[in-house]
Write a protein that holds these residues in place. Sequence first.
Motif, PDB file in Angstrom:
ATOM      1  N   ARG A 148     -15.306   3.192 -29.408  1.00 55.37           N
ATOM      2  CA  ARG A 148     -16.076   2.830 -30.419  1.00 55.37           C
ATOM      3  C   ARG A 148     -15.747   3.448 -31.835  1.00 55.37           C
ATOM      4  NH1 ARG A 148     -22.714   3.544 -29.758  1.00 55.37           N
ATOM      5  NH2 ARG A 148     -23.096   1.752 -31.216  1.00 55.37           N
ATOM      6  N   ALA A 149     -15.597   4.675 -31.865  1.00 53.96           N
ATOM      7  CA  ALA A 149     -15.149   5.636 -33.061  1.00 53.96           C
ATOM      8  C   ALA A 149     -13.956   5.417 -33.489  1.00 53.96           C
ATOM      9  CB  ALA A 149     -15.764   6.914 -32.794  1.00 53.96           C
ATOM     10  N   ARG A 150     -13.047   4.633 -33.002  1.00 50.17           N
ATOM     11  CA  ARG A 150     -11.859   4.305 -33.391  1.00 50.17           C
ATOM     12  C   ARG A 150     -11.971   3.497 -34.928  1.00 50.17           C
ATOM     13  NH1 ARG A 150      -6.781   4.152 -30.199  1.00 50.17           N
ATOM     14  NH2 ARG A 150      -6.984   5.479 -28.569  1.00 50.17           N
ATOM     15  N   SER A 151     -10.863   3.806 -35.723  1.00 51.98           N
ATOM     16  CA  SER A 151     -11.031   2.870 -37.081  1.00 51.98           C
ATOM     17  C   SER A 151     -10.669   1.844 -36.810  1.00 51.98           C
ATOM     18  CB  SER A 151      -9.979   3.575 -38.111  1.00 51.98           C
ATOM     19  OG  SER A 151      -8.512   3.342 -37.577  1.00 51.98           O
ATOM     20  N   VAL A 152     -10.906   0.886 -37.972  1.00 59.13           N
ATOM     21  CA  VAL A 152     -10.733  -0.652 -37.715  1.00 59.13           C
ATOM     22  C   VAL A 152      -9.169  -0.642 -37.702  1.00 59.13           C
ATOM     23  CG1 VAL A 152     -10.767  -2.757 -39.250  1.00 59.13           C
ATOM     24  CG2 VAL A 152     -12.951  -1.236 -39.213  1.00 59.13           C
ATOM     25  N   GLU A 153      -8.640  -0.015 -38.197  1.00 63.00           N
ATOM     26  CA  GLU A 153      -7.177  -0.144 -38.383  1.00 63.00           C
ATOM     27  C   GLU A 153      -6.474  -0.016 -36.913  1.00 63.00           C
ATOM     28  OE1 GLU A 153      -8.488   0.255 -42.261  1.00 63.00           O
ATOM     29  OE2 GLU A 153      -8.848   1.629 -40.499  1.00 63.00           O
ATOM     30  N   ASP A 154      -7.244   1.075 -36.286  1.00 59.03           N
ATOM     31  CA  ASP A 154      -6.620   1.389 -34.920  1.00 59.03           C
ATOM     32  C   ASP A 154      -6.973   0.119 -33.991  1.00 59.03           C
ATOM     33  OD1 ASP A 154      -5.567   3.949 -35.223  1.00 59.03           O
ATOM     34  OD2 ASP A 154      -7.073   5.008 -34.285  1.00 59.03           O
ATOM     35  N   LYS A 155      -8.122  -0.420 -34.031  1.00 59.59           N
ATOM     36  CA  LYS A 155      -8.622  -1.539 -33.313  1.00 59.59           C
ATOM     37  C   LYS A 155      -7.874  -2.679 -33.576  1.00 59.59           C
ATOM     38  CE  LYS A 155     -13.246   0.410 -32.756  1.00 59.59           C
ATOM     39  NZ  LYS A 155     -14.736   0.418 -33.126  1.00 59.59           N
TER      40      LYS A 155
ATOM     41  N   ILE B  35      -4.675  -2.850 -31.764  1.00 62.21           N
ATOM     42  CA  ILE B  35      -4.921  -3.142 -30.054  1.00 62.21           C
ATOM     43  C   ILE B  35      -5.053  -4.651 -30.135  1.00 62.21           C
ATOM     44  CG2 ILE B  35      -6.217  -2.542 -28.234  1.00 62.21           C
ATOM     45  CD1 ILE B  35      -7.194  -0.092 -29.541  1.00 62.21           C
ATOM     46  N   ALA B  36      -5.697  -4.982 -31.169  1.00 62.56           N
ATOM     47  CA  ALA B  36      -5.893  -6.511 -31.164  1.00 62.56           C
ATOM     48  C   ALA B  36      -4.731  -7.399 -31.289  1.00 62.56           C
ATOM     49  CB  ALA B  36      -6.972  -7.070 -32.267  1.00 62.56           C
TER      50      ALA B  36
ATOM     51  N   VAL C 208      -9.218  -1.249 -21.574  1.00 63.93           N
ATOM     52  CA  VAL C 208      -8.000  -1.014 -20.455  1.00 63.93           C
ATOM     53  C   VAL C 208      -6.774  -1.071 -20.960  1.00 63.93           C
ATOM     54  CG1 VAL C 208      -7.154  -2.361 -18.422  1.00 63.93           C
ATOM     55  CG2 VAL C 208      -9.594  -2.146 -18.505  1.00 63.93           C
ATOM     56  N   TRP C 209      -6.413  -2.108 -22.148  1.00 61.76           N
ATOM     57  CA  TRP C 209      -4.944  -1.965 -22.587  1.00 61.76           C
ATOM     58  C   TRP C 209      -4.812  -0.804 -23.149  1.00 61.76           C
ATOM     59  CZ3 TRP C 209      -1.420  -5.264 -21.842  1.00 61.76           C
ATOM     60  CH2 TRP C 209      -0.446  -5.172 -22.321  1.00 61.76           C
ATOM     61  N   VAL C 210      -5.740  -0.183 -24.136  1.00 60.11           N
ATOM     62  CA  VAL C 210      -5.320   1.075 -24.798  1.00 60.11           C
ATOM     63  C   VAL C 210      -4.986   2.382 -23.836  1.00 60.11           C
ATOM     64  CG1 VAL C 210      -7.758   2.038 -25.375  1.00 60.11           C
ATOM     65  CG2 VAL C 210      -5.832   2.364 -26.712  1.00 60.11           C
ATOM     66  N   ASN C 211      -5.860   2.314 -22.648  1.00 60.46           N
ATOM     67  CA  ASN C 211      -5.669   3.314 -21.976  1.00 60.46           C
ATOM     68  C   ASN C 211      -4.671   3.338 -20.773  1.00 60.46           C
ATOM     69  OD1 ASN C 211      -7.860   5.506 -22.263  1.00 60.46           O
ATOM     70  ND2 ASN C 211      -8.719   3.493 -22.613  1.00 60.46           N
ATOM     71  N   VAL C 212      -4.706   2.198 -20.129  1.00 59.48           N
ATOM     72  CA  VAL C 212      -3.644   2.083 -19.084  1.00 59.48           C
ATOM     73  C   VAL C 212      -2.399   1.519 -19.529  1.00 59.48           C
ATOM     74  CG1 VAL C 212      -3.401   0.280 -17.066  1.00 59.48           C
ATOM     75  CG2 VAL C 212      -5.715   1.181 -17.515  1.00 59.48           C
ATOM     76  N   PHE C 213      -2.159   1.008 -20.425  1.00 55.23           N
ATOM     77  CA  PHE C 213      -0.925   0.640 -20.959  1.00 55.23           C
ATOM     78  C   PHE C 213      -0.357   1.126 -22.077  1.00 55.23           C
ATOM     79  CE2 PHE C 213      -2.594  -2.971 -18.572  1.00 55.23           C
ATOM     80  CZ  PHE C 213      -1.522  -3.294 -17.883  1.00 55.23           C
TER      81      PHE C 213
END
Length: 335
Positions: free
Chosen positions: A275-282, A285-286, A137-142
Amino acid sequence: MPSHLRLPDTMKVIEISQPGEPNVLALAQRPLPTLAAGEILVKVAAAGVNRPDVMQRRGHYPPPPGASDIPGLEVAGVVAAVGSNVQKYQPGDQVCALVAGGGYAEYCQVDERNALPVPHGLSLVEAAAIPETFFTVWVNVFQRAHLQAGETVLIHGGTSGIGTVATMLAKAFHAYVITTVGSEEKRQASLALGADVAINYHIEDFVEQAKLATNGKGADVIVDLIAGEYVEKNYKAAAMDGRIVQIGTQNGVVKELNLMPLLLKRLTHSGSTLRARSVEDKAQIADDLAMKVWPLLERGVLKPQIFKTFPLEQASQAHALMESSAHIGKIVLTI
């Protein structure tokens, strides 16, 4: 793999014996994962169940290269061991984490950058219901749709795991929320979560009702897990310069689509998977969630909605419930 706990050599896991119905989920034994640098081993207390797990079980959503073939994209538990170069956590810490696979197991390896401390005041079961839906939700909506205070968001599947989180987050950041749901019970549940308007799509036209609720303007942001015939309807329900985020395709492909409303309204229609995003991308977001959302969870402004828990051995029953769409909120496996 240093630890203050004595670790077993093997662990219970749920495997997908072959693509198919929920009964293909089978209990098995596997060796504990081996940790790479920067990884932690989590003794899993609970694992969230999500639509992508169902898609993987059916053979439609294979894990990305290098990821575990064990289903499960989010876990919560206690750090049992740490690999080299781990900076943030030590054995005994309680964490919840987003993973690319491996959640339906007694132990799960996690890149420490994709783990977050369990918010104060939440149980491990509640914490296991956070990562997949809150990250999505955070990555898509915000981050992608840039929902702003005072704007209107239309959320399809308002009582799903994604829908409940999108509703709560949108209200927490002062948006006007319209949801679509499939029954009067779900309509009441969505309103209780904070939706300003909840539309029962079985008896009302959501385009008509969304326009009515916004004095003809339409929704600034639309969150869609459905696809199929909803895509063209979303274009009609959107406001000028509206942003549509596609995060699921439950109704399958679009057979025909008139793109003229997309042009005339200057709409943006984007899609993404997590799911397929890189560890760095995630990790980015974290970090965003830790700064902007974790304080809301710890103050009780937001609370994960748990519908039902199942022991790990009953993963097939959990999947059957998920596919029935009878749930309101999250389904969680407990270990």
